[in-house]
Write an enzyme that holds these catalytic residues in place. Structure first.
Site, PDB file in Angstrom:
ATOM      1  CB  SER A  61       3.985  58.477  42.986  1.00 49.63           C
ATOM      2  OG  SER A  61       3.947  57.351  43.514  1.00 49.63           O
ATOM      3  CE1 TYR A 111       1.300  54.942  49.278  1.00 48.79           C
ATOM      4  CE2 TYR A 111       2.954  54.755  47.462  1.00 48.79           C
ATOM      5  CZ  TYR A 111       1.467  54.984  47.767  1.00 48.79           C
ATOM      6  OH  TYR A 111       0.482  54.468  46.805  1.00 48.79           O
ATOM      7  CB  THR A 145      -0.665  58.048  50.140  1.00 48.83           C
ATOM      8  OG1 THR A 145      -0.525  59.079  49.006  1.00 48.83           O
ATOM      9  CG2 THR A 145      -1.574  57.046  49.839  1.00 48.83           C
ATOM     10  CE  LYS A 155      -4.122  60.152  46.287  1.00 46.11           C
ATOM     11  NZ  LYS A 155      -3.885  58.683  46.087  1.00 46.11           N
ATOM     12  CG  HIS A 202      -4.675  53.973  46.427  1.00 44.94           C
ATOM     13  ND1 HIS A 202      -3.762  54.512  47.571  1.00 44.94           N
ATOM     14  CD2 HIS A 202      -3.921  53.833  45.495  1.00 44.94           C
ATOM     15  CE1 HIS A 202      -2.672  54.302  47.202  1.00 44.94           C
ATOM     16  NE2 HIS A 202      -2.610  53.859  45.621  1.00 44.94           N
TER      17      HIS A 202
HETATM   18  C1  LIG Z   1      -1.567  52.937  38.525  1.00 44.61           C
HETATM   19  C2  LIG Z   1      -1.993  53.947  39.591  1.00 44.61           C
HETATM   20  C3  LIG Z   1      -0.698  53.964  40.484  1.00 44.61           C
HETATM   21  C4  LIG Z   1      -1.025  54.533  41.649  1.00 44.61           C
HETATM   22  N1  LIG Z   1      -0.060  55.158  42.661  1.00 44.61           N
HETATM   23  C5  LIG Z   1      -0.275  55.846  43.462  1.00 44.61           C
HETATM   24  C6  LIG Z   1       0.686  56.355  44.397  1.00 44.61           C
HETATM   25  O1  LIG Z   1       1.906  55.979  43.982  1.00 44.61           O
HETATM   26  N2  LIG Z   1       0.501  57.088  45.316  1.00 44.61           N
HETATM   27  C7  LIG Z   1      -0.723  57.403  45.828  1.00 44.61           C
HETATM   28  O2  LIG Z   1      -0.936  58.177  46.624  1.00 44.61           O
HETATM   29  N3  LIG Z   1      -1.702  57.126  45.028  1.00 44.61           N
HETATM   30  C8  LIG Z   1      -1.572  56.338  43.751  1.00 44.61           C
HETATM   31  N4  LIG Z   1      -2.709  55.842  42.911  1.00 44.61           N
HETATM   32  C9  LIG Z   1      -4.009  56.601  43.299  1.00 44.61           C
HETATM   33  C10 LIG Z   1      -4.251  58.066  42.658  1.00 44.61           C
HETATM   34  O3  LIG Z   1      -3.522  58.857  43.175  1.00 44.61           O
HETATM   35  C11 LIG Z   1      -5.840  58.417  42.752  1.00 44.61           C
HETATM   36  O4  LIG Z   1      -6.179  58.274  43.915  1.00 44.61           O
HETATM   37  C12 LIG Z   1      -6.651  57.357  41.838  1.00 44.61           C
HETATM   38  O5  LIG Z   1      -6.113  57.326  40.710  1.00 44.61           O
HETATM   39  C13 LIG Z   1      -7.819  58.210  41.447  1.00 44.61           C
HETATM   40  O6  LIG Z   1      -8.656  57.174  40.884  1.00 44.61           O
HETATM   41  P1  LIG Z   1      -9.137  57.306  39.335  1.00 44.61           P
HETATM   42  O7  LIG Z   1      -7.636  57.085  38.681  1.00 44.61           O
HETATM   43  O8  LIG Z   1      -9.972  56.300  39.270  1.00 44.61           O
HETATM   44  O9  LIG Z   1      -9.314  58.830  38.860  1.00 44.61           O
HETATM   45  C14 LIG Z   1      -2.363  55.031  41.989  1.00 44.61           C
HETATM   46  C15 LIG Z   1      -3.448  55.002  41.013  1.00 44.61           C
HETATM   47  C16 LIG Z   1      -3.293  54.209  39.765  1.00 44.61           C
HETATM   48  C17 LIG Z   1      -4.290  54.037  38.878  1.00 44.61           C
END
Ligand SMILES: Cc1cc2nc3c(=O)[nH]c(=O)nc-3n(C[C@H](O)[C@H](O)[C@H](O)COP(=O)(O)O)c2cc1C
Length: 356
Positions: free
Chosen positions: A85, A108, A134, A230, A254
């Protein structure tokens, strides 16, 4: 843990991600000669040993010391990609210093174009094999649990927070007394900013609500490698993404952390697959917690799934080993599911693998 687990507002989208996956029933097939199963898959020209990748998770390095390095190593061992990330604790360079294979970098797109260009250049210098743009975080969806806990901008540290921290001595020793406790990719970029709170303030002011599809061209000029977009949850957006020349898209909301009230990722996947599946590679995330869930998403048109919280829980529990264990559990579940569904290869999983 609340930061990791929560969704935005009423968390209805977070819940529907897993509820809608569970509703899909897998066809049981018998005497189908499903021995010698092969779980490998190709993605963006790469051979993966499983149809999986580890999703970008901001602040993984707050779950255990150097959490992003732990995740990258676990992914490497499993033969799948890891997406680092933008908002990681370990920087691109920290991960590149230990990674044996190229990893993906998630971007981002910030208002500060100099910073964004710099991130892309750093990802290129680190030999990242794909850039994951993203697109669904032009503004932060409020997570009510974060407000309740003071995980706000700036953070509110009350007696309750101090009590929680003191009750977790292993975490204090691992993370709090560790070297890396800030946003590694941002550190040093804004003069005079030193602590996590002020970085959070700067980052929050940087999400750009004016971004449009035209801006993807700006990235393309600076990133000649594989580009993954994404956060696609709509057929029209999927078509736009393909027309910008994205090599792959991720059907994602997300993890239910952004637009509360949006549909579950799995309910949108088949429509996106019908619309653009022939032109681009489709990745999927949102609520994947088991090999059965992976099978369901593959059946509806995903080429591979991103694990989010599923591996994050492993990191929280036991660092690299925990992430490896999480991947292993899901791998075994997928393998057994394929056997009981009478399927030998990932490519043979399709809509007819589900009960219609
Ligand atoms: C705590 C947390 C932080 C996340 N941070 C990012 C991020 O920095 N960049 C991003 O593209 N997605 C981020 N996501 C989304 C994840 O990449 C992913 O789309 C999501 O966790 C999928 O759902 P799931 O955890 O229920 O399987 C984050 C998700 C969580 C739970």
């Amino acid at each position: 843990m609340d930061y990791y687990e929560s969704g935005s507002y009423s968390e209805s989208t977070l819940r529907s991600n897993s509820e809608d996956l569970a509703k899909l029933k897998i066809r049981q097939r018998v005497l189908a000669g499903a021995s010698d199963r092969d779980l490998s898959q190709s993605l963006l020209g790469e051979a993966l040993s499983l149809p999986l990748a580890l999703a970008p998770i901001g602040m993984t390095g707050m779950a255990c010391r150097d959490g992003e390095i732990a995740a990258a190593r676990a992914a490497e061992k499993a033969g799948i990609p890891y997406a680092l990330s933008t908002l990681s604790i370990c920087s691109i360079e920290d991960v590149a210093a230990v990674a044996q294979k190229p990893f993906w970098f998630q971007l981002y797109f910030m208002k500060d174009r100099g910073f964004t260009a710099d991130l892309i250049a750093r990802a290129r210098a680190a030999n990242c094999s794909a850039l994951v743009l993203t697109a669904d975080l032009q503004v932060l969806g409020q997570r009510n649990r974060d407000v309740h806990n003071g995980m706000t901008i700036p953070p509110r540290i009350g007696l309750q927070t101090i009590a929680h921290v003191l009750s977790k001595p292993a975490w204090v020793a691992g993370v709090l007394l560790g070297k890396r406790k800030s946003f590694g990719n941002v550190q040093g970029y804004i003069p005079g900013t030193e602590h996590l709170g002020s970085y959070m303030e700067w980052i929050n002011s940087q999400f750009d609500q004016a971004l449009s599809w035209k801006d993807v061209g700006w990235i393309r000029e600076r990133w000649p490698g594989k580009l993954i977009i994404k956060g696609i949850l709509d057929v029209e957006d999927a078509r736009e993404a393909v027309s910008t020349g994205a090599d792959a898209i991720v059907v994602s909301n997300h993890g239910g952390r952004q637009l509360d009230g949006a549909p579950s990722s799995i309910s949108i996947l088949p429509r996106v697959a019908d619309a653009v599946g022939a032109e681009t590679e489709i990745l999927f995330d949102g609520g994947i917690r088991s090999g059965q869930d992976v099978f369901r998403a593959l059946a509806l048109g995903a080429r591979a799934c991103l694990l989010g919280r599923a591996y994050l829980y492993g990191i929280c529990a036991a660092g690299e080993e925990g992430a490896s264990k999480a991947i292993d559990i899901i791998k075994n579940e997928l393998d057994v599911t394929m056997a009981l569904a009478g399927v030998r290869r990932i490519g043979d999983i399709g809509r007819t693998s589900l009960v219609s």
